[in-house]
Design a protein around this motif. Structure first.
Motif, PDB file in Angstrom:
ATOM      1  N   VAL A 116     -39.127 -15.650 -33.683  1.00 15.58           N
ATOM      2  CA  VAL A 116     -39.177 -14.770 -34.855  1.00 15.58           C
ATOM      3  C   VAL A 116     -38.194 -13.618 -34.707  1.00 15.58           C
ATOM      4  O   VAL A 116     -37.531 -13.220 -35.680  1.00 15.58           O
ATOM      5  CB  VAL A 116     -40.619 -14.252 -35.062  1.00 15.58           C
ATOM      6  N   GLN A 117     -38.057 -13.078 -33.493  1.00 14.94           N
ATOM      7  CA  GLN A 117     -37.111 -11.992 -33.271  1.00 14.94           C
ATOM      8  C   GLN A 117     -35.686 -12.449 -33.572  1.00 14.94           C
ATOM      9  O   GLN A 117     -34.898 -11.701 -34.163  1.00 14.94           O
ATOM     10  CB  GLN A 117     -37.212 -11.478 -31.834  1.00 14.94           C
ATOM     11  N   GLU A 118     -35.381 -13.675 -33.195  1.00 19.79           N
ATOM     12  CA  GLU A 118     -34.044 -14.214 -33.471  1.00 19.79           C
ATOM     13  C   GLU A 118     -33.805 -14.344 -34.979  1.00 19.79           C
ATOM     14  O   GLU A 118     -32.717 -14.041 -35.478  1.00 19.79           O
ATOM     15  CB  GLU A 118     -33.872 -15.580 -32.794  1.00 19.79           C
ATOM     16  N   ILE A 119     -34.829 -14.762 -35.718  1.00 18.51           N
ATOM     17  CA  ILE A 119     -34.693 -14.858 -37.181  1.00 18.51           C
ATOM     18  C   ILE A 119     -34.457 -13.473 -37.777  1.00 18.51           C
ATOM     19  O   ILE A 119     -33.598 -13.295 -38.653  1.00 18.51           O
ATOM     20  CB  ILE A 119     -35.953 -15.506 -37.796  1.00 18.51           C
ATOM     21  N   ASN A 152     -47.108   7.434 -32.898  1.00 17.93           N
ATOM     22  CA  ASN A 152     -46.119   6.386 -32.612  1.00 17.93           C
ATOM     23  C   ASN A 152     -45.696   6.369 -31.143  1.00 17.93           C
ATOM     24  O   ASN A 152     -44.556   6.667 -30.810  1.00 17.93           O
ATOM     25  CB  ASN A 152     -44.893   6.586 -33.523  1.00 17.93           C
ATOM     26  N   PHE A 153     -46.642   6.032 -30.250  1.00 17.72           N
ATOM     27  CA  PHE A 153     -46.275   5.850 -28.847  1.00 17.72           C
ATOM     28  C   PHE A 153     -45.607   4.482 -28.677  1.00 17.72           C
ATOM     29  O   PHE A 153     -46.098   3.479 -29.194  1.00 17.72           O
ATOM     30  CB  PHE A 153     -47.513   5.904 -27.950  1.00 17.72           C
ATOM     31  N   SER A 154     -44.479   4.455 -27.953  1.00 21.69           N
ATOM     32  CA  SER A 154     -43.829   3.169 -27.683  1.00 21.69           C
ATOM     33  C   SER A 154     -44.520   2.529 -26.482  1.00 21.69           C
ATOM     34  O   SER A 154     -45.192   3.204 -25.703  1.00 21.69           O
ATOM     35  CB  SER A 154     -42.338   3.360 -27.385  1.00 21.69           C
ATOM     36  N   SER A 155     -44.359   1.213 -26.333  1.00 17.60           N
ATOM     37  CA  SER A 155     -45.035   0.527 -25.228  1.00 17.60           C
ATOM     38  C   SER A 155     -44.074  -0.418 -24.517  1.00 17.60           C
ATOM     39  O   SER A 155     -43.179  -0.985 -25.135  1.00 17.60           O
ATOM     40  CB  SER A 155     -46.242  -0.264 -25.737  1.00 17.60           C
ATOM     41  N   GLN A 156     -44.276  -0.540 -23.222  1.00 18.79           N
ATOM     42  CA  GLN A 156     -43.519  -1.487 -22.406  1.00 18.79           C
ATOM     43  C   GLN A 156     -44.495  -2.393 -21.670  1.00 18.79           C
ATOM     44  O   GLN A 156     -45.593  -1.990 -21.322  1.00 18.79           O
ATOM     45  CB  GLN A 156     -42.654  -0.749 -21.373  1.00 18.79           C
ATOM     46  N   SER A 195     -41.887  -3.659 -27.029  1.00 22.85           N
ATOM     47  CA  SER A 195     -42.388  -4.161 -28.309  1.00 22.85           C
ATOM     48  C   SER A 195     -41.252  -4.207 -29.319  1.00 22.85           C
ATOM     49  O   SER A 195     -40.587  -3.198 -29.573  1.00 22.85           O
ATOM     50  CB  SER A 195     -43.505  -3.249 -28.814  1.00 22.85           C
ATOM     51  N   LYS A 196     -41.004  -5.398 -29.871  1.00 21.64           N
ATOM     52  CA  LYS A 196     -39.930  -5.569 -30.857  1.00 21.64           C
ATOM     53  C   LYS A 196     -40.522  -5.853 -32.231  1.00 21.64           C
ATOM     54  O   LYS A 196     -41.744  -5.932 -32.392  1.00 21.64           O
ATOM     55  CB  LYS A 196     -38.997  -6.700 -30.415  1.00 21.64           C
ATOM     56  N   GLU A 197     -39.664  -6.033 -33.210  1.00 23.95           N
ATOM     57  CA  GLU A 197     -40.148  -6.202 -34.579  1.00 23.95           C
ATOM     58  C   GLU A 197     -41.018  -7.439 -34.747  1.00 23.95           C
ATOM     59  O   GLU A 197     -41.926  -7.449 -35.577  1.00 23.95           O
ATOM     60  CB  GLU A 197     -38.966  -6.254 -35.559  1.00 23.95           C
ATOM     61  N   SER A 198     -40.762  -8.490 -33.980  1.00 21.58           N
ATOM     62  CA  SER A 198     -41.597  -9.690 -34.088  1.00 21.58           C
ATOM     63  C   SER A 198     -43.040  -9.379 -33.678  1.00 21.58           C
ATOM     64  O   SER A 198     -43.993  -9.876 -34.295  1.00 21.58           O
ATOM     65  CB  SER A 198     -41.031 -10.808 -33.216  1.00 21.58           C
ATOM     66  N   HIS A 199     -43.206  -8.541 -32.633  1.00 20.86           N
ATOM     67  CA  HIS A 199     -44.549  -8.125 -32.220  1.00 20.86           C
ATOM     68  C   HIS A 199     -45.175  -7.221 -33.284  1.00 20.86           C
ATOM     69  O   HIS A 199     -46.362  -7.349 -33.611  1.00 20.86           O
ATOM     70  CB  HIS A 199     -44.497  -7.366 -30.888  1.00 20.86           C
ATOM     71  N   GLN A 200     -44.361  -6.324 -33.826  1.00 20.21           N
ATOM     72  CA  GLN A 200     -44.867  -5.370 -34.813  1.00 20.21           C
ATOM     73  C   GLN A 200     -45.257  -6.059 -36.114  1.00 20.21           C
ATOM     74  O   GLN A 200     -46.188  -5.616 -36.801  1.00 20.21           O
ATOM     75  CB  GLN A 200     -43.817  -4.288 -35.060  1.00 20.21           C
ATOM     76  N   LEU A 201     -44.571  -7.147 -36.445  1.00 14.74           N
ATOM     77  CA  LEU A 201     -44.925  -7.920 -37.644  1.00 14.74           C
ATOM     78  C   LEU A 201     -46.380  -8.380 -37.557  1.00 14.74           C
ATOM     79  O   LEU A 201     -47.200  -8.138 -38.455  1.00 14.74           O
ATOM     80  CB  LEU A 201     -43.977  -9.121 -37.771  1.00 14.74           C
ATOM     81  N   ILE A 202     -46.711  -9.052 -36.456  1.00 15.89           N
ATOM     82  CA  ILE A 202     -48.080  -9.539 -36.258  1.00 15.89           C
ATOM     83  C   ILE A 202     -49.049  -8.359 -36.159  1.00 15.89           C
ATOM     84  O   ILE A 202     -50.138  -8.366 -36.756  1.00 15.89           O
ATOM     85  CB  ILE A 202     -48.165 -10.418 -34.996  1.00 15.89           C
ATOM     86  N   GLU A 203     -48.658  -7.336 -35.409  1.00 13.86           N
ATOM     87  CA  GLU A 203     -49.532  -6.187 -35.205  1.00 13.86           C
ATOM     88  C   GLU A 203     -49.967  -5.570 -36.527  1.00 13.86           C
ATOM     89  O   GLU A 203     -51.151  -5.271 -36.731  1.00 13.86           O
ATOM     90  CB  GLU A 203     -48.809  -5.141 -34.347  1.00 13.86           C
TER      91      GLU A 203
END
Length: 687
Positions: free
Chosen positions: A326-329, A362-366, A386-394
């Motif tokens: 999904v990140q690649e898309i 808005n804490f970032s996470s690793q 965390s990238k946009e693909s993770h945030q989409l589902i989140e």
């Protein structure tokens, strides 16, 4: 809870037994072997000396009889009853005598009991074998050893496997499912009956897909999307219907409640449910009909919710995406189901912005992941953000959780709210917030404490301003530490960190028991057949405790892997960031591996005497003024790795610039630079 209410609760919960009051609480055994019973209603813990444990072990729920405190001394007591055992399985060595044996644990800091094993319960184990023993009878108060059986013989050369199993057992998570649970699981039919399908809303012809980690097998959520005639979108958040397979009162349900969560270690998953349920029956695998419980939203292209529906469904996933797919898309704007993925991501972005505008923090996470060889030994470390693909589902999971909690929160029975496991997050305490604000002010960040909303706004402003700057990491770390811990409770105080007045966990019932409870209560409301569960708060407390235990196990396993990994780099130097300070030293996290170790203050004694400046999160040299502050970049050398204690010892190493400054300082004072030069070469064992 106010002090007057606490006193009232003490009178209600404590009762007389013998000469003192008795209380129910959890026994916490320290590394020194001393015990403390933590009682929710009391301001102070009750001291328990080792001779007064009465067979209780670390983590057990006990009833303790109190010896009243005198002359201001600490309240002490003795365990009079073990109410619930945290751990029933132990790892140890079998010592065999004629007709019987004992499983003997290590001495350790929290010594485990020797377990009597009759010869008939050896199950193939022989003298000296490392085994897992399950206690069947504790024989409390008799003076006898607990009696048990051997359930597993461990491979002596596989120390990694043994270490992970010990961590799970110490945290109260059994390694195997009981026979009755496996028998119930085996009896569950694989085929979905037609009459069950007819009861549900059918989504099988609507485009549906999952997005999960590449190594996941328990797919518990899926998204569906279609265009409506009015130009809006119908977006379905479909969650595995675990409740259909796990009925209340069954051995399967009771075992799931006991665990309350799956545990994710670097090389394995200890699942809450048997794998046939979590990875097969309930997993929303592609190209298979699956039963689901869904939150379905009508949304505008701008992400506004025009309406929603909650209920039982059946789906047929068309595709299984990984986050990387999904990140690649998202990044290339190309790929399978490109239009649908990009549309969902566009809506998720709007939902995310709306959340932060409304006060979410808005804490970032690793995430640190280990590359492991075939025996589980770490051979590499990967840091994932965390990238946009993770945030989409989140964002869509958050949306479903929020709407389910809002829906249930509106329901009243006899003018009272339905007992429900809300997921809540309290405001940060002033005690933690004030010193953090003073520290943040040194970097130019000001906080407005006039309201909870203004505090959240200040946090977000600070995080945005600090992004990409040297202080970003330390401010994020310390900011997170000021926050309260999220818990489950029937008292709906809202979720401060997310900025939601109503929130629950609905979206992961394969791995979290509170989600199963949420499904059951929601179904009873939808079917207008509400049963009031008077034990819901107790179930919430249990689930919160098991969640903490799982997190501790995961941290311990990650620490073990870090120590194991860094033990191959003994004597080597790395760049690091100071991640914590105390009076006895400071912790450093390596930049490349995120492996944390301690630089002891005793190793700095040749340079200076250092004192802790708590409000500045720093150690300061009394003579030189040299400062080691949280967030500072430093150079360290790996000098010791202890797998048993899961600790790393580092040594601070001067950079060339620091060495030059130290040489100049000592020259001014007439001191020798010989010691500093030796230390730079690593030849001085005292530094």
């Amino acid at each position: 809870m106010g002090r007057d209410n606490k006193k009232k609760s003490k009178r209600q919960n404590g009762h007389k037994q013998g000469n003192g009051d008795t209380y129910k609480g959890r026994l916490d055994v320290t590394r020194s072997g001393m015990g403390f019973v933590i009682v929710e209603e009391l301001d102070d813990d009750i001291l328990i000396r080792p001779n007064d444990f009465n067979s209780a072990l670390h983590g057990d729920t006990v009833r303790v009889e109190v010896i009243p405190a005198r002359d201001g001394k600490r309240m002490q007591g003795a365990v009079v009853q073990v109410i619930e055992r945290k751990q029933s399985e132990f790892i140890g060595k079998l010592q065999v005598s004629k007709g019987f044996g004992f499983v003997v644990g290590g001495e350790g800091d929290r010594k485990t009991p020797d377990i009597f094993i009759p010869e008939s319960a050896f199950n193939g184990a022989t003298e000296g074998d490392r085994v897992v023993a399950r206690v069947k009878d504790w024989a409390t108060g008799t003076g006898k050893r607990p009696t048990g059986e051997i359930v597993t013989v461990l491979s002596p050369e596989d120390t990694n496997d043994i270490a992970m199993k010990e961590i799970l057992l110490e945290s109260g998570f059994p390694l195997e499912f009981p026979d009755d649970v496996l028998e119930e699981t085996a009896r569950i039919p694989d085929i979905i009956p037609q009459e069950e399908i007819e009861k549900r809303r059918d989504f099988r012809k609507i485009l549906t897909f999952t997005i999960d980690p590449v190594d996941a097998k328990d797919f518990d959520d899926a998204l569906s999307i279609r265009v409506l005639k009015n130009g809006n979108y119908e977006i379905g958040v479909h969650i595995a219907d675990v409740g259909h397979y796990v009925a209340p009162g069954t051995a399967l349900d009771e075992n799931a409640y006991s665990k309350a969560t799956s545990v994710y270690l670097p090389d394995r998953v200890n699942p809450m449910l048997p794998e046939h349920i979590s990875n097969v029956l309930c997993s929303l695998r592609p190209h298979e009909d699956k039963l689901t419980f869904s939150a379905v939203f009508e949304m505008t292209p701008k992400g506004k919710v025009e309406g929603y529906w909650l209920g039982k469904t059946i789906i047929h996933s068309d595709h299984r995406f990984t986050y990387e797919d999904v990140q690649e898309i998202i990044e290339t704007q190309e790929g399978h189901l490109r239009d649908e993925v990009l549309l969902l991501n566009s809506i998720a972005r709007r939902l995310r912005k709306k959340r932060f505008d409304a006060g979410a923090i808005n804490f970032s996470s690793q995430e640190v992941r280990f590359k492991l060889d075939e025996k589980g030994k770490p051979i590499g470390i990967v840091v994932k953000e965390s990238k946009e693909s993770h945030q989409l589902i989140e964002e869509f999971m958050l949306l479903a959780n929020k709407y389910v909690a809002e829906h249930v929160g509106k329901i009243k029975v006899n003018k009272k709210p339905v007992p429900f496991p809300y997921r809540v997050h309290d405001l940060p305490s002033e005690e933690k917030l004030l010193p953090f604000m003073a520290f943040a002010r040194k970097f130019g960040h000001k906080f407005d404490m006039s309201s909870p909303e203004k505090i959240a706004e200040s946090f977000n402003g600070m995080l945005q301003d600090a992004h990409g700057k040297p202080e970003q990491h330390v401010l994020e770390q310390l900011g997170i530490r000021t926050m309260a811990k999220a818990v489950y409770t029937t008292e709906n105080i809202g979720h401060y960190g997310l900025g939601f007045p109503d929130y629950c966990h609905f979206t992961s019932p394969i791995r979290r028991y509170p989600d199963i409870l949420v499904h059951r209560i929601l179904l009873s409301i939808l079917e207008n057949d509400i049963e009031i569960d008077k034990k819901m708060e107790e179930k919430c407390r249990h689930s919160s405790e098991r969640e903490r235990a799982a997190m501790e196990a995961e941290r311990a396993a990650n620490k073990y892997k870090q120590v194991e990994y860094m033990s191959d780099y003994m004597g080597e130097e790395f760049d690091g960031v100071i991640s914590g300070v105390s009076a006895f030293g400071f912790w450093v996290e390596t930049v490349d591996h995120k492996c944390e170790g301690m630089v002891s203050v005793t190793s700095l004694i040749d340079y200076d005497e250092f004192r802790l400046v708590q409000e500045d999160y720093s150690l300061v040299g009394q003579r030189s003024g040299r400062t080691f502050r949280m967030g500072d970049r430093v150079r360290i050398k790996v000098i010791a790795a202890n797998l048993d204690k899961r600790t790393l010892d580092y040594e601070w190493v001067m950079t060339p610039a620091e060495l030059e400054a130290e040489t100049a300082r000592k020259s001014k004072k007439g001191g020798s630079t010989k010691s500093a030069r030796r230390r730079k070469k690593g030849d001085d064992p005292d530094f």
